[in-house]
Design an enzyme around this catalytic site. Structure first.
Site, PDB file in Angstrom:
ATOM      1  CG  ASP A  69      -5.359  -9.837   4.293  1.00  0.00           C
ATOM      2  OD1 ASP A  69      -4.133  -9.710   4.129  1.00  0.00           O
ATOM      3  OD2 ASP A  69      -5.929  -9.749   5.400  1.00  0.00           O
ATOM      4  CD  GLU A  80       2.059  -2.468   3.455  1.00  0.00           C
ATOM      5  OE1 GLU A  80       1.478  -3.090   4.367  1.00  0.00           O
ATOM      6  OE2 GLU A  80       1.863  -2.699   2.248  1.00  0.00           O
ATOM      7  CG  ASN A 121      -0.295  -0.032   2.534  1.00  0.00           C
ATOM      8  OD1 ASN A 121       0.810   0.508   2.703  1.00  0.00           O
ATOM      9  ND2 ASN A 121      -0.929  -0.643   3.525  1.00  0.00           N
TER      10      ASN A 121
END
Length: 326
Positions: A275, A209, A206
């Site tokens: 996820d 990150e 993302n």
């Protein structure tokens, strides 16, 4: 993408039954719900009147739940504690017909558990009980268990939540092992020093990150393109899929760049959205869909799960509400 085409792609994907091995930090997510109507006389904090509690698979367990709902055959490899939280995790896996063949129970670690206290749709507090470290000898046991299996997997998904399982030497050995078998590997990264993911097929960071790893601030499409190229080149990857929240996604490979925009949705909780992205994208890739089709599916699926409070995996009931992209 038109609604009819997206629905047809999703239906075809549901009938696809690949064998997927998930490797990563397996957690337990607990939610304690109640009503708040007064402040404590002991301190300026709300009093939560208990109503009910629910527990779900978290971390790499949510990846498993998404895969199961998409129709995949799933195994999970992880190390968890030998306490009640670990027992509940095993029970939750059994409920969705996922075996614990690749799970090691250890007395020397805690099962990571996140307990959220919720009133209405507002989260008041989160209590974390994180894994307190996984010893190298236990990782060696898990590595041996994975390598000695006679099962042939169509795909590996590494779900790194930075809780101790995805250590550098362990991941490097696992990645090398499956690359020799030509099994595609997808990684949802965490923490710094992504060199441990070198050589995998696709990484799905993302914004935060990627900014942390690259030590930069990302704003424009061109910023994301350049950072994606840099990561692909640095780690010798096939591709990088960057999730950008309300701005959609940016996909970068050595020969292709696509900015996937999304329709605005009301967001209640982004927990576990990454996820859903990695599972839907990986399965679509395995099915042989084009990159644009893969991104459309990942965009739709992740946009649906954020409409719910708490960690919520994708399920096909959400397909009934799909809208045409503008």
């Amino acid at each position: 993408m038109k609604k009819e085409k997206l629905v047809n792609l999703l239906k075809t994907l549901k009938s696809f039954k690949p064998k997927v091995l998930v490797i990563g930090d397996l957690m337990l997510d607990s939610y304690i719900y109640g009503d708040v109507n007064r402040i404590s006389p002991e301190a300026p904090v709300p009093i939560l009147n208990f109503e009910h509690q629910r527990e779900t698979l978290g971390g790499s367990g949510n990846v498993v739940s998404n895969l199961i709902n998409f129709g995949a055959n799933v195994e999970i490899a992880s190390i968890i504690g030998n306490e009640m939280a670990g027992d509940i995790v095993i029970s939750k896996l059994k409920d969705i017909s996922v075996s614990s063949n690749f799970i090691i129970r250890s007395k020397s670690v805690n099962t990571t558990k996140k307990t959220r206290y919720v009133s209405g749709i507002s989260q008041l507090l989160r209590l974390d009980n994180d894994s307190d470290g996984i010893a190298l000898n236990e990782l060696n046991r898990l590595e041996k268990k994975i390598k000695s299996s006679s099962k042939n997997f169509d795909c590996i998904i590494i779900s790194d939540y930075n809780k101790g399982l995805c250590q550098k030497s362990f991941l490097e050995n696992i990645i090398s092992f499956f690359k020799k078998k030509s099994v595609p590997i997808f990684v949802d990264p965490k923490g710094k020093s992504w060199i441990k993911y070198k050589g995998i097929n696709c990484i799905t960071p993302n914004i935060l990150e990627l900014e942390t790893e690259m030590n930069i601030t990302l704003k424009s499409d061109s910023d994301f393109e350049k950072s994606g190229y840099d990561i692909v080149k640095k780690l010798k990857l096939e591709s990088c899929l960057i999730t950008r929240g309300a701005d959609g996604m940016t996909y970068v490979s050595s020969h292709e760049v696509i900015h996937q925009k999304i329709n605005p949705v009301e967001v209640f909780d982004v927990s576990g959205a990454g996820d859903t992205v990695i599972t839907s994208f990986a399965l679509s890739r395995l099915q042989g869909y084009t990159t644009k089709e893969c991104l459309a599916i990942a965009s739709f699926a992740s946009s649906e799960v954020v409409k719910y409070t708490g960690t919520t995996p994708f399920n096909f009931n959400m397909v009934y509400y799909v809208q045409d992209e503008k």
